[in-house]
Write an enzyme that holds these catalytic residues in place. Structure first.
Site, mmCIF file in Angstrom:
data_model
loop_
_atom_site.group_PDB
_atom_site.id
_atom_site.type_symbol
_atom_site.label_atom_id
_atom_site.label_comp_id
_atom_site.label_asym_id
_atom_site.label_seq_id
_atom_site.Cartn_x
_atom_site.Cartn_y
_atom_site.Cartn_z
ATOM 1 N N ASN A 1 -30.878 -19.851 57.518
ATOM 2 C CA ASN A 1 -31.892 -19.896 58.586
ATOM 3 C C ASN A 1 -32.729 -18.629 58.750
ATOM 4 O O ASN A 1 -32.940 -18.169 59.888
ATOM 5 C CB ASN A 1 -31.218 -20.250 59.924
ATOM 6 C CG ASN A 1 -30.737 -21.680 59.897
ATOM 7 O OD1 ASN A 1 -31.370 -22.533 59.268
ATOM 8 N ND2 ASN A 1 -29.610 -21.943 60.529
ATOM 9 N N PRO B 1 -36.408 -26.357 59.683
ATOM 10 C CA PRO B 1 -37.796 -26.522 60.123
ATOM 11 C C PRO B 1 -38.017 -26.198 61.597
ATOM 12 O O PRO B 1 -39.126 -25.857 61.989
ATOM 13 C CB PRO B 1 -38.088 -27.988 59.824
ATOM 14 C CG PRO B 1 -37.199 -28.300 58.684
ATOM 15 C CD PRO B 1 -35.945 -27.516 58.926
ATOM 16 N N SER C 1 -22.909 -28.182 59.795
ATOM 17 C CA SER C 1 -23.706 -26.974 60.029
ATOM 18 C C SER C 1 -24.182 -26.444 58.675
ATOM 19 O O SER C 1 -23.580 -26.734 57.636
ATOM 20 C CB SER C 1 -22.878 -25.911 60.747
ATOM 21 O OG SER C 1 -22.033 -25.251 59.830
ATOM 22 N N THR C 2 -25.274 -25.678 58.717
ATOM 23 C CA THR C 2 -25.795 -25.100 57.479
ATOM 24 C C THR C 2 -24.704 -24.307 56.763
ATOM 25 O O THR C 2 -24.600 -24.331 55.539
ATOM 26 C CB THR C 2 -26.956 -24.127 57.805
ATOM 27 O OG1 THR C 2 -27.836 -24.774 58.712
ATOM 28 C CG2 THR C 2 -27.708 -23.740 56.566
ATOM 29 N N GLY C 3 -23.897 -23.585 57.553
ATOM 30 C CA GLY C 3 -22.879 -22.724 56.959
ATOM 31 C C GLY C 3 -21.876 -23.491 56.116
ATOM 32 O O GLY C 3 -21.552 -23.085 54.993
ATOM 33 N N HIS D 1 -23.163 -30.199 66.114
ATOM 34 C CA HIS D 1 -22.220 -29.525 65.232
ATOM 35 C C HIS D 1 -20.856 -29.412 65.877
ATOM 36 O O HIS D 1 -20.729 -29.370 67.086
ATOM 37 C CB HIS D 1 -22.705 -28.108 64.920
ATOM 38 C CG HIS D 1 -24.018 -28.073 64.208
ATOM 39 N ND1 HIS D 1 -24.338 -28.948 63.200
ATOM 40 C CD2 HIS D 1 -25.080 -27.245 64.331
ATOM 41 C CE1 HIS D 1 -25.546 -28.667 62.757
ATOM 42 N NE2 HIS D 1 -26.028 -27.645 63.427
HETATM 43 O O1 CDP Z 1 -28.407 -24.023 61.649
HETATM 44 P P1 CDP Z 1 -27.156 -23.757 62.374
HETATM 45 O O2 CDP Z 1 -27.318 -23.843 63.865
HETATM 46 O O3 CDP Z 1 -26.044 -24.572 61.837
HETATM 47 O O4 CDP Z 1 -26.703 -22.247 62.016
HETATM 48 P P2 CDP Z 1 -26.961 -20.762 62.550
HETATM 49 O O5 CDP Z 1 -26.646 -20.654 63.977
HETATM 50 O O6 CDP Z 1 -28.258 -20.247 62.071
HETATM 51 O O7 CDP Z 1 -25.811 -20.011 61.709
HETATM 52 C C1 CDP Z 1 -25.622 -20.233 60.339
HETATM 53 C C2 CDP Z 1 -24.191 -20.671 60.086
HETATM 54 O O8 CDP Z 1 -23.272 -19.622 60.431
HETATM 55 C C3 CDP Z 1 -23.764 -21.857 60.920
HETATM 56 O O9 CDP Z 1 -24.176 -23.059 60.340
HETATM 57 C C4 CDP Z 1 -22.253 -21.692 60.990
HETATM 58 O O10 CDP Z 1 -21.631 -22.266 59.862
HETATM 59 C C5 CDP Z 1 -22.071 -20.181 60.950
HETATM 60 N N1 CDP Z 1 -21.832 -19.617 62.301
HETATM 61 C C6 CDP Z 1 -20.502 -19.410 62.726
HETATM 62 O O11 CDP Z 1 -19.558 -19.744 62.010
HETATM 63 N N2 CDP Z 1 -20.268 -18.830 63.947
HETATM 64 C C7 CDP Z 1 -21.270 -18.496 64.765
HETATM 65 N N3 CDP Z 1 -20.983 -17.910 65.945
HETATM 66 C C8 CDP Z 1 -22.627 -18.728 64.366
HETATM 67 C C9 CDP Z 1 -22.863 -19.287 63.121
#
Ligand code: CDP
Length: 315
Positions: A132, A155, A240-242, A289
């Site tokens: 992201n 996006p 999740s993206t991660g 998520h």
């Molecule tokens: O797009 P998304 O909201 O899934 O992700 P993000 O908040 O931009 O963070 C990228 C990835 O880091 C997430 O998809 C989670 O897998 C991981 N993450 C986590 O494990 N713990 C957090 N406090 C924040 C993010």
């Protein structure tokens, strides 16, 4: 009577039961870690045979020829037939050279990375994946590194930060400079509204001659990967993206290291408060998520010696 002054919420209020959960997690995490080659090979071949990430995670002109019907993974009733115009935005070559990398770092955005000192260790990996379009400069370098080989872009960021690329596009292109000639991976065919803005991102990059290489997630891969994790007990509307990137890394790399994965609001050592991201405190949409459940699965892979989760500081 005068209204009572509210004191700042404590970690224990924000995260009921968190302390117990974290203690249990850390008990499991504190076992010495050693890569278990047989477990790693098993996970990798399971992922490869069920999801084919190495061959298919990213759309190419070869694996998705003109005429292919793409079914959106977030909206099953929506599909799109690939036209020559759309196909021209797909990469020609396979984005991954036909080999496995020795070490990959997958960098999540968790607040646990702030002040971790992990930058050097992350940058020492052969292939670095980030999520992201995260900030890397202004003091973050030391803790998250700068090397980037692949970065994803949701996006929603393009909508919120860059006016959906409907107006001036230079700020977007300038913000991509820090990622050099990495791959920029967009979920262009997950929801209908992702498509036009993702295509605009690709056209913008081409028109400005930016070195970053836009590529698109194959919705078929995302759908198969969601089914794979569902089969492992994960109940979530969206991955999740991660976890998507960690899964892909297992197919692409011999040693997979995860940083910034910690979906809890206090630090594992010392239990002080953390922000959700290392760069801001925007919350995760828990409606979609299930990060703690995903974390549980990743911790299981860590305990099995399949991949290595990094939780503490790297100093
Ligand atoms: O797009 P998304 O909201 O899934 O992700 P993000 O908040 O931009 O963070 C990228 C990835 O880091 C997430 O998809 C989670 O897998 C991981 N993450 C986590 O494990 N713990 C957090 N406090 C924040 C993010």
């Amino acid at each position: 009577p005068a209204p009572q002054k509210k004191s700042a919420p404590k970690t224990s209020d924000l995260c009921k039961g968190c302390k117990e959960v974290i203690e249990k997690v850390m008990q499991r995490y504190s076992q010495p870690w050693k890569k278990q080659e047989d477990n790693y090979q098993k996970s990798r071949s399971q992922l490869n045979s069920k999801c084919h990430g190495f061959e298919k995670a990213i759309i190419t002109q070869a694996n998705t020829p003109v005429g292919t019907k793409l079914v959106y993974d977030g909206e099953k009733r929506r599909s799109l037939q690939v036209t020559p115009e759309i196909s021209s935005t797909f990469t020609k070559e396979h984005p991954f050279p036909n080999k496995t990398w020795d070490t990959c770092a997958v960098v999540g955005n968790g607040g646990i990375l702030a002040n971790s000192g992990c930058g050097e260790m992350i940058d020492s990996a052969q292939f670095v994946i980030r999520c992201n379009l995260p900030p890397l400069k202004n003091g973050f370098e030391k803790h998250v590194g700068v090397k980037t080989d692949l970065v994803t872009a949701n996006p929603s960021i393009l909508l919120e930060k860059y006016g959906a690329l409907m107006g001036r596009r230079r700020p977007f292109v300038e913000s991509l400079q820090i990622y050099g000639n990495s791959l920029l991976l967009l979920p262009a065919f997950s929801y209908g509204h992702n498509t036009p803005v993702s295509l605009r991102a690709a056209y913008t990059i081409e028109d400005f001659g930016s070195p970053i290489r836009p590529v698109f997630f194959n919705p078929e891969y995302l759908q198969k990967l969601a089914a794979f994790w569902r089969g492992q007990g994960l109940r979530a509307v969206r991955l999740s993206t991660g976890i998507i990137m960690a899964s892909l890394a297992l197919e692409l790399c011999r040693d997979v290291h995860l940083y910034g994965f910690w979906p809890f609001s206090s630090h594992p050592h010392g239990l002080y408060d953390l922000t959700n991201h290392y760069y801001d405190d925007r919350k995760t949409k828990t409606k979609f998520h299930a990060m703690p459940a995903e974390f549980e699965l990743l911790l299981r892979l860590h305990s099995q010696g399949v991949l290595k989760l990094h939780l503490g500081d790297c100093r």
